[in-house]
Design a protein around this motif. Structure first.
Motif, PDB file in Angstrom:
ATOM      1  N   ARG A   1       0.833  -1.203   0.000  1.00 62.47           N
ATOM      2  CA  ARG A   1       0.000   0.000   0.000  1.00 62.47           C
ATOM      3  C   ARG A   1       0.867   1.251   0.000  1.00 62.47           C
ATOM      4  O   ARG A   1       0.632   2.186  -0.757  1.00 62.47           O
ATOM      5  CB  ARG A   1      -0.932  -0.006   1.209  1.00 62.47           C
ATOM      6  CG  ARG A   1      -1.870   1.173   1.240  1.00 62.47           C
ATOM      7  CD  ARG A   1      -2.681   1.219   2.539  1.00 62.47           C
ATOM      8  NE  ARG A   1      -3.523   2.376   2.546  1.00 62.47           N
ATOM      9  CZ  ARG A   1      -3.101   3.615   2.776  1.00 62.47           C
ATOM     10  NH1 ARG A   1      -1.832   3.848   3.017  1.00 62.47           N
ATOM     11  NH2 ARG A   1      -3.935   4.623   2.751  1.00 62.47           N
TER      12      ARG A   1
ATOM     13  N   GLU B   1       1.041   3.976  -2.962  1.00 63.72           N
ATOM     14  CA  GLU B   1       0.725   5.383  -2.706  1.00 63.72           C
ATOM     15  C   GLU B   1       1.855   6.285  -3.209  1.00 63.72           C
ATOM     16  O   GLU B   1       1.611   7.296  -3.874  1.00 63.72           O
ATOM     17  CB  GLU B   1       0.491   5.618  -1.225  1.00 63.72           C
ATOM     18  CG  GLU B   1       0.111   7.034  -0.888  1.00 63.72           C
ATOM     19  CD  GLU B   1      -0.219   7.231   0.580  1.00 63.72           C
ATOM     20  OE1 GLU B   1      -0.903   8.221   0.890  1.00 63.72           O
ATOM     21  OE2 GLU B   1       0.203   6.398   1.418  1.00 63.72           O
TER      22      GLU B   1
ATOM     23  N   GLN C   1      -8.233   7.586  -2.525  1.00 60.60           N
ATOM     24  CA  GLN C   1      -8.388   6.262  -1.936  1.00 60.60           C
ATOM     25  C   GLN C   1      -9.550   6.340  -0.958  1.00 60.60           C
ATOM     26  O   GLN C   1      -9.541   7.129  -0.011  1.00 60.60           O
ATOM     27  CB  GLN C   1      -7.133   5.765  -1.227  1.00 60.60           C
ATOM     28  CG  GLN C   1      -7.313   4.302  -0.842  1.00 60.60           C
ATOM     29  CD  GLN C   1      -6.164   3.706  -0.079  1.00 60.60           C
ATOM     30  OE1 GLN C   1      -5.558   4.348   0.764  1.00 60.60           O
ATOM     31  NE2 GLN C   1      -5.886   2.441  -0.355  1.00 60.60           N
TER      32      GLN C   1
ATOM     33  N   PHE D   1      -6.025   2.729  -5.043  1.00 56.34           N
ATOM     34  CA  PHE D   1      -5.722   4.129  -5.286  1.00 56.34           C
ATOM     35  C   PHE D   1      -6.176   4.456  -6.707  1.00 56.34           C
ATOM     36  O   PHE D   1      -6.191   3.586  -7.580  1.00 56.34           O
ATOM     37  CB  PHE D   1      -4.212   4.397  -5.200  1.00 56.34           C
ATOM     38  CG  PHE D   1      -3.695   4.459  -3.799  1.00 56.34           C
ATOM     39  CD1 PHE D   1      -3.790   5.631  -3.055  1.00 56.34           C
ATOM     40  CD2 PHE D   1      -3.098   3.354  -3.224  1.00 56.34           C
ATOM     41  CE1 PHE D   1      -3.312   5.687  -1.761  1.00 56.34           C
ATOM     42  CE2 PHE D   1      -2.612   3.403  -1.936  1.00 56.34           C
ATOM     43  CZ  PHE D   1      -2.717   4.575  -1.200  1.00 56.34           C
TER      44      PHE D   1
END
Length: 147
Positions: free
Chosen positions: A53, A57, A128, A135
């Protein structure tokens, strides 16, 4: 991300007509006075320990920044605005205009330009909805001034 393809989508949206009612389009969503393009969408993070994650990001922010560089060449430096106060105002019951009200629920901030040729606002943001969900890199074109 394919920057040339993203720029082509943005150019199409910034000069195109807005629909009279909210609709799903070939690149995202649109409604009266706005279009939102989903330029890139990741996988979800249901089985992730947090590492993937974070990497994703960072990649989406990097892609946004790369696209921002190209748009800055066209329109000058953007303003960065937080949508936190918009979210707070909508939670408190204030009726704010779209696309800003909806965006504030899943996009913390946007890079914003006022495109002089059309007079429309152009924004880039990373979305998100929740930690497990994908995302998205979003491009927003609207006639509606930010609140």
């Amino acid at each position: 991300m394919d920057i040339a393809k993203a720029l082509a989508v943005i150019d199409r949206l910034r000069t195109g007509a807005f629909p009279a009612e909210p609709v799903r389009t070939d690149v995202g969503t649109a409604g009266p006075g706005y279009s939102i393009a989903e330029l890139e969408t990741s996988d979800g993070f249901w089985e992730d320990d947090g590492t993937l994650r974070e990497e994703t990001e960072e990649q989406y922010e990097y892609d946004r920044d790369g696209l921002e560089e190209r748009l800055t060449e066209r329109w000058g430096p953007p303003r960065e605005i937080s949508l936190y106060s918009v979210l707070h105002r909508t939670v408190e019951g204030e009726d704010l205009p779209e696309p800003w009200a909806s965006l504030s629920g899943h996009v913390p901030n946007v890079r914003l330009w006022r495109e002089q040729e059309t007079g429309r606002w152009m924004a880039l943001g990373v979305s998100q909805w929740d930690r497990e969900l994908p995302f998205q890199l979003l491009a927003v074109v609207t006639d509606t001034d930010p609140p």
